[in-house]
Scaffold this active site. Structure first.
Site, mmCIF file in Angstrom:
data_model
loop_
_atom_site.group_PDB
_atom_site.id
_atom_site.type_symbol
_atom_site.label_atom_id
_atom_site.label_comp_id
_atom_site.label_asym_id
_atom_site.label_seq_id
_atom_site.Cartn_x
_atom_site.Cartn_y
_atom_site.Cartn_z
ATOM 1 N N CYS A 38 0.748 -1.194 -0.085
ATOM 2 C CA CYS A 38 0.071 0.040 -0.110
ATOM 3 C C CYS A 38 0.760 1.222 0.057
ATOM 4 C CB CYS A 38 -0.977 0.055 1.183
ATOM 5 S SG CYS A 38 -1.883 -1.316 1.590
ATOM 6 N N HIS B 206 -6.563 2.130 4.918
ATOM 7 C CA HIS B 206 -6.877 1.126 3.698
ATOM 8 C C HIS B 206 -7.730 0.366 4.342
ATOM 9 C CE1 HIS B 206 -7.325 -1.395 0.512
ATOM 10 N NE2 HIS B 206 -6.409 -2.044 0.701
ATOM 11 N N GLU C 227 -27.853 12.221 7.391
ATOM 12 C CA GLU C 227 -26.984 13.094 8.053
ATOM 13 C C GLU C 227 -25.654 12.778 8.006
ATOM 14 O OE1 GLU C 227 -28.371 15.598 9.740
ATOM 15 O OE2 GLU C 227 -26.595 16.079 11.185
ATOM 16 N N HIS D 198 -12.316 -5.016 -3.547
ATOM 17 C CA HIS D 198 -11.015 -4.928 -2.740
ATOM 18 C C HIS D 198 -11.064 -4.147 -1.534
ATOM 19 C CE1 HIS D 198 -6.142 -3.787 -2.977
ATOM 20 N NE2 HIS D 198 -6.806 -3.731 -1.790
#
Lengths: 265, 265, 265, 265
Positions: free
Chosen positions: D112, D130, D160, D217
């Site tokens: 990542c 993530h 809201e 994913h």
């Protein structure tokens, strides 16, 4: 085995010392006798081992540590753990008889024991987890309605979490995003020990699988070590849950997706 | 009863000492007065005793320990517990009047009390749990729509978790995988105490059951001891949840499955 | 108000001491400044106050304690709490201006403040809870599709958990099993403070309600004290969840059930 | 960069000291090396980082702290954290090569990493999260069936919780109740690093978004600081869950609602 370090008081007969309590006594939180209770407490919060169902076992070299039968999994203590030796077990003439190095005083051995042993002996697994997760059971029930014969499979592809699984026994690396994860499903038997032959058959037929679903019962998941068994079990439960939710939304488990080609590669 | 050990200050009249606080004071975490709060805190996280609903009671020999009415179950303390004597209760002329050995200062007795007592006196249970679990309520609502008359039953078979239940009162062993678990359903009454006669009737009609569902209300589950009551309650809640999920997926609760014959047996 | 005990340093003008930190400092876990953080941490685990949404306020006599705006509810500290005086507030010429006795240094006041104050002033509530619970929002969305005009109501009956609610303002006792619980629904406004007039209208129109649903937003629930507000909020969330699940199973929220008559009564 | 305070032992070559362990050692619970493990443990309980999936990264000025690859997120320790310098990274000739100031001994860098860096460099984010949340994945699967071309969006309005998001990059204030929240969806790639260019494209096309969904994913969510990233991630997960539940109940994500006009305003 004569020199095995766990054998404090050598005996003349084949049966080792009746009570090798030192095998389950350690200050190390990663010792199997400490790790099984802490893992099982976590699994209880995940709904995997409700009502004494399910279980877990860890192998370190020759020694196998197993949670007992009928214990409340979130309350288990190191002193509740059984220990047996794979080598001693292999020498036993009666395949169904277990030779325990250490037994807790107030419990019976888990009926899962021969199934855990299958993962340790046939796959050299370091840890095997058995859950009764709703999601696993529901997946087998959904598959049952699809009339595809008894020797069924759970199949899913094109989901990132599939990467959480190793590619297979003695293979390096993990599955890829576009790979299809295949988990065999065996039918449940009246007695859990009788599942053993079918589990072993599934291991033979699916040499790369790290898990076997048991219809209307749950799932067995293993790995080379505790880390891999636990994270593969989590990833699989995630996929089972997703699969049930996909079914509720009429989304297919298998799709044909054209891979995205990175422009810069 | 004259020699009962809980009776510190013998009195001339039938009513024992007003405040036997020692009955709920112990350093042992497994003492009923400590166990009920810790169990109820756990049940709160499971959604079984939301908003002061539900409850739990433990019997040790002649003494019955009961959570009070209207308490936040996850905040309960040992000092909140009621204690009564089954023997003293049996001698009471008024069946509806409870003779408490020990009462907490700020609470009212639970309306569940006579229902717990039914499990203790008619079945010699050691623990009885009452939950308002969504899954229990939804199962009774689903059954209600099936128009099978008032005297209804929840039935499920061929699910491994069914093995979590004893075979029946004074019978040894547990149900098998292929056995059908049958839980009677009684209709709810405006006042919880009025459920007692219907619960007792269900116990008479289903002598082997360890639980009774109450329509639009919840479930009462008991067992020979805390371990059995708690694990049976967990297993039942698991099955109720599974049954609701099966209903959402149009899967039947009862199936006719041919048993798998192990080849090596 | 001149003698108010919270006022350590008397000032000449109307505004009290700038920083009455002692108002939020106490060793008592049941002090409002300690209770609001511990309650909110619990509510976070229930999914009621996700992403800084929702909130809670407690009134003790004249003093009102309020969680600030924009705080992660599971991380709140006593020092984050605002305190204001109802009496001082009542004397304020500008209804929209709040007179805080104590303000935390790094936060803004909650937009829920005037809505909490409505529960305190119009109903003499001791605690008011605002959740963004999914179940509350989904109930208002389901109702929206039923085209019954803007002034809608959530109605459910014949569920045991309904007993978790008081019968109404200044009325003793709780609702019964066969009573219909009615919760008014108001439409959401762009700014939370603008909800106040509609909440107050709903309070006027439904003088016995302890809660008001806000369409596509959540719910406000109050009670005479923390115990009642919290357990009523739990019971309501339970009923909202049940109602959504009933909808998914096509089960009606309102049924006509003939009461069971106990034979022995 | 020569004077960077993290550089204890100056070296002649570009590569800094091999093991700047002090960068991850602090008694402050809000130090990034302590915060990432505690956040990830919380995320694990939310089902966001199951089976080593997902991750989190924090930026403080020039330094970026990143959870490693393949770690059980609820067990992470400060010593597991990678640290890199944005300035050093910017000077690197090879965009794909990472220059770590500090590396844990037993892990591999997270795939990542370049995606986190995109949020830090293109948006000056202070934290990026993530998740593999089921709800995020299900939302992308539902959208996939709607055949709207590859460049898809998740859109929802009139809820809201939408107020939980900032109005956009370098814009002050948050979205309003009637605003439509738009989250772009990119297709998943076989290798996570290859997502980077598509994530960056989505950032360019949606300059005000704080999140990008990745089909099948999960989701990337960021914010100016940890507080904003975490609360935006929670709010988004809430909306994804609500959206899936709305889909199950056939409720539309986008509605045309006439704003309520407060009478007193």
């Amino acid at each position: 085995m004569a020199d095995a370090k766990w054998l404090r008081s050598k005996k003349d007969d084949e049966q080792p010392a009746a009570n090798n309590d030192h095998l389950v006594q350690s200050d190390d939180p990663n010792h199997p006798a400490n790790l099984i209770p802490s893992l099982c407490a976590k699994f209880w919060t995940l709904g995997w081992v409700t009502g004494t169902g399910g279980g877990a076992s860890i192998r370190e070299d020759d020694l196998v540590y197993i949670a007992p039968s009928g214990v409340q999994k979130e309350l288990m203590k190191p002193s509740d753990i059984y220990v047996l030796s794979l080598a001693a077990q292999a020498q036993s003439l009666d395949r169904r008889k277990r030779v325990y190095l250490r037994s807790p005083p107030n419990y019976k051995p888990s009926q899962c024991t021969p199934l855990f042993l299958a993962a340790f002996t046939k796959r050299r697994a370091g840890c095997c987890i058995h859950t009764h997760s709703h999601w696993a059971v529901l997946v087998t029930l959904i598959l049952e309605t699809q009339g595809l014969g008894k020797n069924r499979e759970f199949r899913i592809n094109n989901i990132e979490q599939i990467k959480g699984f190793g590619r297979g026994f003695k293979k390096s690396g993990n599955l890829g995003y576009h790979d299809t994860l295949v988990i065999p499903v065996i039918e449940n038997t009246a007695h859990e020990e009788d599942l053993t032959e079918f589990l072993e058959e599934a291991m033979d037929s699916y040499p790369d699988t790290y898990a076997v679903l048991v219809r209307r019962h749950g799932v067995y998941v293993w790995g080379d070590n505790v880390h891999k068994a636990k994270t593969q079990c989590e990833s699989l439960d995630y996929l089972f849950q997703l699969a049930v939710e996909m079914k509720q939304l009429n989304l297919p488990w298998i799709t044909d997706i054209e891979p995205v080609v990175p422009r810069r590669s």
